[in-house]
Write an enzyme that holds these catalytic residues in place. Structure first.
Site, PDB file in Angstrom:
ATOM      1  N   PRO A  28       0.792  -1.110  -0.191  1.00  0.00           N
ATOM      2  CA  PRO A  28      -0.002  -0.036   0.074  1.00  0.00           C
ATOM      3  C   PRO A  28       0.870   1.299  -0.066  1.00  0.00           C
ATOM      4  CG  PRO A  28      -0.144  -0.965   2.064  1.00  0.00           C
ATOM      5  CD  PRO A  28       0.692  -1.985   1.084  1.00  0.00           C
ATOM      6  N   GLU A  29       0.362   2.104  -0.796  1.00  0.00           N
ATOM      7  CA  GLU A  29       1.132   3.470  -0.693  1.00  0.00           C
ATOM      8  C   GLU A  29       0.428   4.606  -0.012  1.00  0.00           C
ATOM      9  OE1 GLU A  29       1.943   4.767  -4.766  1.00  0.00           O
ATOM     10  OE2 GLU A  29       2.076   2.569  -5.276  1.00  0.00           O
ATOM     11  N   LYS A  53       4.195   5.627   5.071  1.00  0.00           N
ATOM     12  CA  LYS A  53       3.303   4.430   4.864  1.00  0.00           C
ATOM     13  C   LYS A  53       3.225   3.862   6.229  1.00  0.00           C
ATOM     14  CE  LYS A  53       5.157   3.704   0.286  1.00  0.00           C
ATOM     15  NZ  LYS A  53       6.074   3.047  -0.700  1.00  0.00           N
ATOM     16  N   ARG A  95      11.330  -2.739 -11.186  1.00  0.00           N
ATOM     17  CA  ARG A  95       9.837  -1.984 -11.089  1.00  0.00           C
ATOM     18  C   ARG A  95       9.262  -1.712 -12.490  1.00  0.00           C
ATOM     19  NH1 ARG A  95       8.607   0.980  -5.618  1.00  0.00           N
ATOM     20  NH2 ARG A  95       9.993  -0.270  -4.137  1.00  0.00           N
TER      21      ARG A  95
END
Length: 293
Positions: A2-3, A58, A283
């Protein structure tokens, strides 16, 4: 993982059940998650009131009446479930469907609000840690983090200073939590598209020869703020791991302009380009070479 928008949505969902209420009972159902629980983990929480529930990058941060802080990280698959008289809800269920396997309910908080707040984490990459508020500047997980992208300290001048002289790509610089805190792959891709900047561009080009911010830096800061704000309003991005506390999925993924849209038409008005994918530092990066320069 999660960001920032996902974690912020979880925070907002947990607030009504936790902030201002006492932890009547805390339970850890195993000895570890990503890291071992502190030996006195449950004892230090039980009987304490959560005086504030915040976020840094985060991480979720619960201020306790004892002067301690409970730091919580969702990891890859962690989610909170709030069970009370109104039913069963999950704040911030975005990336993976919520696990229905109760054997992964690893931490339980019984609150004086009447709610039971349950942390479920099948992969166990999340973690929780208690430390003294007075020692927050020395907390390793928070030390060295850059400014919050939605805070007043984050502006074009700050970003230009942080990137001046950097020969790394703009994408890599934005993912560096020392430059700006809380950004991840999804929202960096989206912000670069909104700012019409190539992810391959050198980070140093955000500053001129005197170190002052260029127009690119101004556009990028505006784009980062806008994309994060839109994502928080939408409840985050429902791709793999996390749901909101309400149990509903986030809807920002329906607004993705480039992320996970390889081969599709660019959504910039007047641009005839298509979304491309490249790999940077392991990525996937999604971008349009037609309008992002």
């Amino acid at each position: 993982m999660p960001e920032l928008p996902e974690v912020e949505t979880v925070r907002l969902g947990l607030q009504p059940a936790m902030e201002g209420f006492r932890i009547d009972r805390a339970m850890a159902n195993r000895c570890d998650l990503r890291f071992p629980f502190q030996p006195d983990f449950a004892a230090r929480l039980t009987g304490q009131t959560i005086t504030g529930l915040g976020r840094r990058a985060k991480y979720l941060l619960a201020d306790l009446s004892s002067g301690d802080v409970l730091l919580m990280h969702l990891g890859m698959s962690g989610s909170f479930r709030v069970v009370n008289g109104a039913g069963d809800a999950t704040p911030g269920e975005f990336h993976h469907p919520r696990s229905e396997d109760r054997t992964h309910d690893h931490v339980v908080f019984e609150m004086s609000s009447g709610a039971r707040v349950i942390f479920n984490d099948p992969r166990r990459f999340g973690f929780m840690k208690i430390f003294a508020r007075a020692a927050i500047d020395d907390e390793p997980h928070l030390k060295g983090l850059g400014p919050e992208p939605l805070g007043n300290a984050f502006d074009a001048a700050m970003l230009a200073r942080a990137c001046a002289g950097k020969q790394t790509s703009l994408k890599a610089a934005l993912l560096d939590q020392r430059v700006v805190a809380g950004l991840g792959n999804i929202y960096v891709c989206e912000a670069l598209w909104r700012a019409h900047l190539s992810p391959k561009r050198k980070a140093s080009t955000l500053a001129d020869r005197k170190g002052a911010p260029t127009d690119r830096a101004v556009r990028l800061v505006d784009a980062i703020r806008a994309v994060l704000g839109d994502a928080i309003k939408a409840g985050g991005s429902s791709l793999r791991d996390h749901r909101q506390t309400s149990g509903e999925l986030g809807y920002f993924q329906h607004s993705f302009a480039v992320y996970d849209r390889e081969g599709e038409r660019c959504r910039t008005p007047g641009c005839n380009g298509t979304v491309k994918r490249l790999v940077q530092n392991g990525r996937s990066t999604f971008w349009c070479s037609g309008c992002q320069t």
